[in-house]
Motif scaffolding. Sequence first.
Motif, PDB file in Angstrom:
ATOM      1  N   LYS A  54       6.483 -20.481 -11.804  1.00 30.91           N
ATOM      2  CA  LYS A  54       6.097 -19.124 -12.201  1.00 30.91           C
ATOM      3  C   LYS A  54       6.485 -18.827 -13.650  1.00 30.91           C
ATOM      4  N   LYS A  55       7.706 -19.169 -14.049  1.00 33.68           N
ATOM      5  CA  LYS A  55       8.185 -18.873 -15.391  1.00 33.68           C
ATOM      6  C   LYS A  55       7.345 -19.604 -16.447  1.00 33.68           C
ATOM      7  N   ARG A  56       7.116 -20.911 -16.220  1.00 34.04           N
ATOM      8  CA  ARG A  56       6.328 -21.688 -17.186  1.00 34.04           C
ATOM      9  C   ARG A  56       4.901 -21.172 -17.291  1.00 34.04           C
ATOM     10  N   GLU A  57       4.308 -20.799 -16.153  1.00 33.29           N
ATOM     11  CA  GLU A  57       2.943 -20.260 -16.171  1.00 33.29           C
ATOM     12  C   GLU A  57       2.901 -18.941 -16.937  1.00 33.29           C
ATOM     13  N   GLY A  58       3.910 -18.094 -16.733  1.00 32.48           N
ATOM     14  CA  GLY A  58       3.978 -16.818 -17.434  1.00 32.48           C
ATOM     15  C   GLY A  58       4.120 -17.013 -18.933  1.00 32.48           C
ATOM     16  N   GLU A  59       5.000 -17.924 -19.326  1.00 32.88           N
ATOM     17  CA  GLU A  59       5.183 -18.213 -20.753  1.00 32.88           C
ATOM     18  C   GLU A  59       3.897 -18.758 -21.369  1.00 32.88           C
ATOM     19  N   LEU A  60       3.228 -19.627 -20.638  1.00 35.80           N
ATOM     20  CA  LEU A  60       1.994 -20.205 -21.146  1.00 35.80           C
ATOM     21  C   LEU A  60       0.908 -19.132 -21.281  1.00 35.80           C
ATOM     22  N   ASN A  61       0.816 -18.246 -20.314  1.00 31.50           N
ATOM     23  CA  ASN A  61      -0.154 -17.146 -20.396  1.00 31.50           C
ATOM     24  C   ASN A  61       0.143 -16.245 -21.589  1.00 31.50           C
ATOM     25  N   ASP A  62       1.424 -15.949 -21.811  1.00 34.32           N
ATOM     26  CA  ASP A  62       1.804 -15.123 -22.963  1.00 34.32           C
ATOM     27  C   ASP A  62       1.416 -15.812 -24.269  1.00 34.32           C
ATOM     28  N   THR A  63       1.695 -17.094 -24.356  1.00 32.84           N
ATOM     29  CA  THR A  63       1.343 -17.855 -25.558  1.00 32.84           C
ATOM     30  C   THR A  63      -0.170 -17.845 -25.772  1.00 32.84           C
ATOM     31  N   GLY A  64      -0.919 -18.028 -24.711  1.00 30.63           N
ATOM     32  CA  GLY A  64      -2.383 -18.008 -24.806  1.00 30.63           C
ATOM     33  C   GLY A  64      -2.901 -16.662 -25.287  1.00 30.63           C
ATOM     34  N   ASN A  65      -2.315 -15.582 -24.772  1.00 32.69           N
ATOM     35  CA  ASN A  65      -2.731 -14.239 -25.201  1.00 32.69           C
ATOM     36  C   ASN A  65      -2.407 -14.003 -26.670  1.00 32.69           C
ATOM     37  N   LYS A  66      -1.220 -14.427 -27.098  1.00 32.65           N
ATOM     38  CA  LYS A  66      -0.837 -14.269 -28.507  1.00 32.65           C
ATOM     39  C   LYS A  66      -1.752 -15.078 -29.414  1.00 32.65           C
ATOM     40  N   ARG A  68      -4.867 -15.985 -28.781  1.00 30.70           N
ATOM     41  CA  ARG A  68      -6.176 -15.340 -28.771  1.00 30.70           C
ATOM     42  C   ARG A  68      -6.181 -14.126 -29.707  1.00 30.70           C
ATOM     43  N   THR A  69      -5.107 -13.340 -29.667  1.00 25.41           N
ATOM     44  CA  THR A  69      -4.986 -12.178 -30.550  1.00 25.41           C
ATOM     45  C   THR A  69      -4.958 -12.611 -32.017  1.00 25.41           C
ATOM     46  N   ALA A  70      -4.223 -13.671 -32.323  1.00 25.44           N
ATOM     47  CA  ALA A  70      -4.136 -14.169 -33.696  1.00 25.44           C
ATOM     48  C   ALA A  70      -5.496 -14.684 -34.179  1.00 25.44           C
ATOM     49  N   LEU A  71      -6.249 -15.346 -33.288  1.00 28.30           N
ATOM     50  CA  LEU A  71      -7.583 -15.826 -33.657  1.00 28.30           C
ATOM     51  C   LEU A  71      -8.518 -14.654 -33.943  1.00 28.30           C
ATOM     52  N   GLU A  72      -8.445 -13.623 -33.112  1.00 21.69           N
ATOM     53  CA  GLU A  72      -9.277 -12.434 -33.327  1.00 21.69           C
ATOM     54  C   GLU A  72      -8.915 -11.752 -34.645  1.00 21.69           C
ATOM     55  N   LYS A  73      -7.628 -11.680 -34.947  1.00 18.86           N
ATOM     56  CA  LYS A  73      -7.175 -11.064 -36.196  1.00 18.86           C
ATOM     57  C   LYS A  73      -7.680 -11.867 -37.392  1.00 18.86           C
ATOM     58  N   LEU A  74      -7.632 -13.195 -37.296  1.00 16.09           N
ATOM     59  CA  LEU A  74      -8.121 -14.030 -38.396  1.00 16.09           C
ATOM     60  C   LEU A  74      -9.619 -13.817 -38.608  1.00 16.09           C
ATOM     61  N   GLU A  75     -10.386 -13.729 -37.511  1.00 14.91           N
ATOM     62  CA  GLU A  75     -11.823 -13.478 -37.636  1.00 14.91           C
ATOM     63  C   GLU A  75     -12.081 -12.131 -38.313  1.00 14.91           C
ATOM     64  N   LYS A  76     -11.291 -11.149 -37.949  1.00 17.65           N
ATOM     65  CA  LYS A  76     -11.465  -9.799 -38.503  1.00 17.65           C
ATOM     66  C   LYS A  76     -11.054  -9.758 -39.980  1.00 17.65           C
ATOM     67  N   ASP A  77      -9.895 -10.357 -40.287  1.00 16.86           N
ATOM     68  CA  ASP A  77      -9.355 -10.300 -41.646  1.00 16.86           C
ATOM     69  C   ASP A  77      -9.898 -11.405 -42.555  1.00 16.86           C
ATOM     70  N   GLY A  78     -10.530 -12.410 -41.997  1.00 14.78           N
ATOM     71  CA  GLY A  78     -10.981 -13.574 -42.749  1.00 14.78           C
ATOM     72  C   GLY A  78     -11.769 -13.272 -44.004  1.00 14.78           C
ATOM     73  N   GLN A  96      -1.196 -24.490 -33.435  1.00 15.42           N
ATOM     74  CA  GLN A  96      -0.745 -23.710 -32.275  1.00 15.42           C
ATOM     75  C   GLN A  96      -1.663 -23.949 -31.076  1.00 15.42           C
ATOM     76  N   GLN A  97      -2.973 -24.026 -31.332  1.00 19.58           N
ATOM     77  CA  GLN A  97      -3.944 -24.281 -30.261  1.00 19.58           C
ATOM     78  C   GLN A  97      -3.700 -25.655 -29.628  1.00 19.58           C
ATOM     79  N   ARG A  98      -3.468 -26.682 -30.445  1.00 19.55           N
ATOM     80  CA  ARG A  98      -3.191 -28.030 -29.920  1.00 19.55           C
ATOM     81  C   ARG A  98      -1.899 -28.043 -29.110  1.00 19.55           C
ATOM     82  N   ASP A  99      -0.876 -27.351 -29.609  1.00 20.04           N
ATOM     83  CA  ASP A  99       0.399 -27.273 -28.899  1.00 20.04           C
ATOM     84  C   ASP A  99       0.216 -26.562 -27.559  1.00 20.04           C
ATOM     85  N   PHE A 100      -0.551 -25.480 -27.578  1.00 21.73           N
ATOM     86  CA  PHE A 100      -0.840 -24.736 -26.348  1.00 21.73           C
ATOM     87  C   PHE A 100      -1.560 -25.621 -25.329  1.00 21.73           C
TER      88      PHE A 100
END
Length: 167
Positions: A54-66, A68-78, A96-100
């Motif tokens: 459960k803990k690892r899945e939660g951490e991974l989901n949080d990382t994925g959300n962060k 995704r947010t960073a990718l959206e911000k880059l598209e917006k600010d690019g 970060q994507q490869r690490d994820f």
Amino acid sequence: MTKLLKFFAAAAAVSFALGASAQELKIGYVNGERVLREATPAKAAQAKLEAEFKKREGELNDTGNKLRTALEKLEKDGPTLAEAERSRRQRDLGEQQRDFERKRRELVEDLNQRKNEELAAVTERASRVIKQIFEQEKYDLILQEVVFAGPRVDITKKVIDALNAGK
């Protein structure tokens, strides 16, 4: 063993048993999938795995959300960023994507390995219970994989009850 070979082996065993004696043949059938789905030890193993990961899945989901947010911000600010800054951010996000993805694969592999270990333990216990029923009730044949089986020969509930009782 393939299903076809198992079928022929079972057919040969039934033929042999029928030919060996003129008395009533006692055959049982166990639905292994149902045992692994309904037996208390199987449910406990599933709960154990969920708690363990459960803990690892939660951490991974949080990382994925962060990410995704960073990718959206880059598209917006690019369009407003300098070329060097945009390239640096893209490189960082790519790393970060490869690490994820690596962490996600590791989680899936670890979960599958642990699931196989837990299911093997439950399957081993179920096999001992089936053997005990086989010997105590003097069955001639107990099958696990069949095409059709009537309720008269289905001893799955008996196996599940014995497993739940801790036998």
